[in-house]
Design an enzyme around this catalytic site. Structure first.
Site, PDB file in Angstrom:
ATOM      1  N   HIS A  30      -0.148   1.900   6.062  1.00 50.08           N
ATOM      2  CA  HIS A  30      -2.035   1.969   5.117  1.00 50.08           C
ATOM      3  C   HIS A  30      -2.354   1.883   3.776  1.00 50.08           C
ATOM      4  O   HIS A  30      -1.351   2.012   2.673  1.00 50.08           O
ATOM      5  CB  HIS A  30      -2.553   3.719   5.008  1.00 50.08           C
ATOM      6  N   ASN A  32      -9.494  -1.169   1.061  1.00 53.90           N
ATOM      7  CA  ASN A  32      -8.958   0.453   1.452  1.00 53.90           C
ATOM      8  C   ASN A  32     -10.150   0.783   3.079  1.00 53.90           C
ATOM      9  O   ASN A  32     -11.348   1.119   2.393  1.00 53.90           O
ATOM     10  CB  ASN A  32      -8.546   2.092   1.165  1.00 53.90           C
ATOM     11  N   CYS A  87      -7.806   8.177   7.382  1.00 54.18           N
ATOM     12  CA  CYS A  87      -6.846   6.961   7.365  1.00 54.18           C
ATOM     13  C   CYS A  87      -5.795   7.418   8.501  1.00 54.18           C
ATOM     14  O   CYS A  87      -5.382   6.524   8.359  1.00 54.18           O
ATOM     15  CB  CYS A  87      -6.542   6.842   5.408  1.00 54.18           C
TER      16      CYS A  87
END
Length: 364
Positions: free
Chosen positions: A249, A279, A111
């Site tokens: 994020h 996500n 990520c």
């Protein structure tokens, strides 16, 4: 001193939408259960490989910068879900774009991949090695999911976002960054039985499953992102109150809210789009950046802060000074091939396969 100015930006989101209500048709869950714990309402399911998502986002970024693919010196693809490990998925992006002059490579910082890539691309330009770099964050993480596990099946989605960076004499682009990794706890977020750790000829069933220890990840994510952000701001000589927009994020709304409170940031200074996409790992930051620009939340000379945390456990933050232009020079008509199936129809074979494997494992 040379700087790496962001001159183009673009995104690609698959058309098939998987809602929380869709998930409740085959999982013991509900819209309220998912949204209250994650902030996610729906996510996208891709009908194409990661490289195609990346290529479409790249075409939009190139158009926004007013560049042709042949003018690129480098393509960096941040992904934990490439089409192939050998060769790199970035080489497929080069092929699809026709960027024949460009050096290409993948990076896997999960990520945090886009933040890592931003640091690498900026360093290449500052060193004079490259003049124009296309940086893409793209993921198809739904390919990895065990659709019988509620705690992880609800979290992830597919998509891509990209930026073009060009050499500039103006003090714009990446001003400071901090990258790191908390590898002592790498097992709390990982995909077992993948890579060369997967035994050959050992009757491994082929079921990917993301091991995800939510409470410990939450604690380490807030600390990692918070510490990195504080360090990067200090290095840039910028007070948190001077930040115009934070683009974090998009992993969990609770992590984002906790980070914002820790930095004493008002809601209008935090970009959040997790409800629509879930996500998307390395793609969350560039997708959110694109949407912030579309919404007019990024203005000339704004100071931006981005922070991310991912498997590894990687973490990073970057301070970015935006330039003059906030509108694309041109608009690309690039889009994905048509998708004739719904998200549930696309996932039906995977859902059935996961259920069958789990029934077999319970029986054995």
């Amino acid at each position: 001193m040379r700087y790496a100015k962001i001159t183009g930006w673009g995104k690609c989101l698959p058309p098939a939408v998987l809602s929380n209500d869709d998930l409740s048709t085959f999982l013991d869950t509900s819209d309220d259960w998912i949204y209250s714990r994650t902030g996610i309402s729906c996510r996208r399911i891709s009908h194409v490989n990661t490289s195609m998502l990346a290529s479409v986002a790249g075409r939009h970024a190139l158009a926004a910068a007013g560049l042709a693919a042949e003018q690129l010196d480098c393509i960096i693809l941040a992904t934990a879900s490439p089409d192939t490990l050998v060769p790199s998925a970035a080489s497929a992006v080069q092929q699809q774009l026709g960027a024949h002059r460009a050096a290409v490579f993948d990076i896997n910082a999960a990520c945090t991949g886009f933040v890592y890539g931003l640091s690498i691309a900026s360093a290449l330009i500052r060193a004079g090695t490259m003049q124009r770099v296309l940086l893409i964050g793209a993921e198809r993480l739904t390919h990895y999911l065990d659709w019988t596990l509620r705690d992880t099946a609800v979290l992830f989605g597919d998509g891509a976002g990209a930026v073009v960076l060009e050499a500039s004499d103006s003090q714009v682009g990446l001003l400071a960054d901090k990258l790191g990794c908390d590898s002592d706890a790498r097992e709390i977020l990982y995909v077992p039985d993948s890579g060369t750790a997967r035994p050959r000829f050992a009757q491994v069933d082929g079921l990917f499953a993301i091991n995800f220890e939510g409470k410990e990840i939450f604690k380490r994510a807030v600390k990692g992102m918070g510490d990195a952000a504080a360090f990067a701001l200090d290095q840039a000589g910028i007070d948190p109150k001077q930040v115009d927009l934070v683009i974090p994020h998009q992993a969990n709304i609770r992590i984002i809210d906790t980070l914002a409170r820790k930095m004493e940031l008002p809601p209008e200074k935090v970009m959040i789009n997790i409800a629509q996409y879930g996500n998307t790992s390395a793609a969350t930051v560039p997708i959110a950046l694109c949407e912030a620009l579309e919404q007019g939340r990024v203005q000339p000379h704004h100071t931006l802060l981005t922070a991310a945390f991912g498997a590894g456990l990687t973490w990073g933050a970057a301070v970015i000074k935006w330039g003059e232009r906030v509108a694309p020079l041109s608009v690309s008509q690039a889009e994905l091939p048509p998708c004739e199936q719904s998200a549930l129809e696309l996932l039906a074979p995977a859902i059935a396969g996961c259920q069958a494997v789990n029934r077999k494992n319970k029986h054995d």
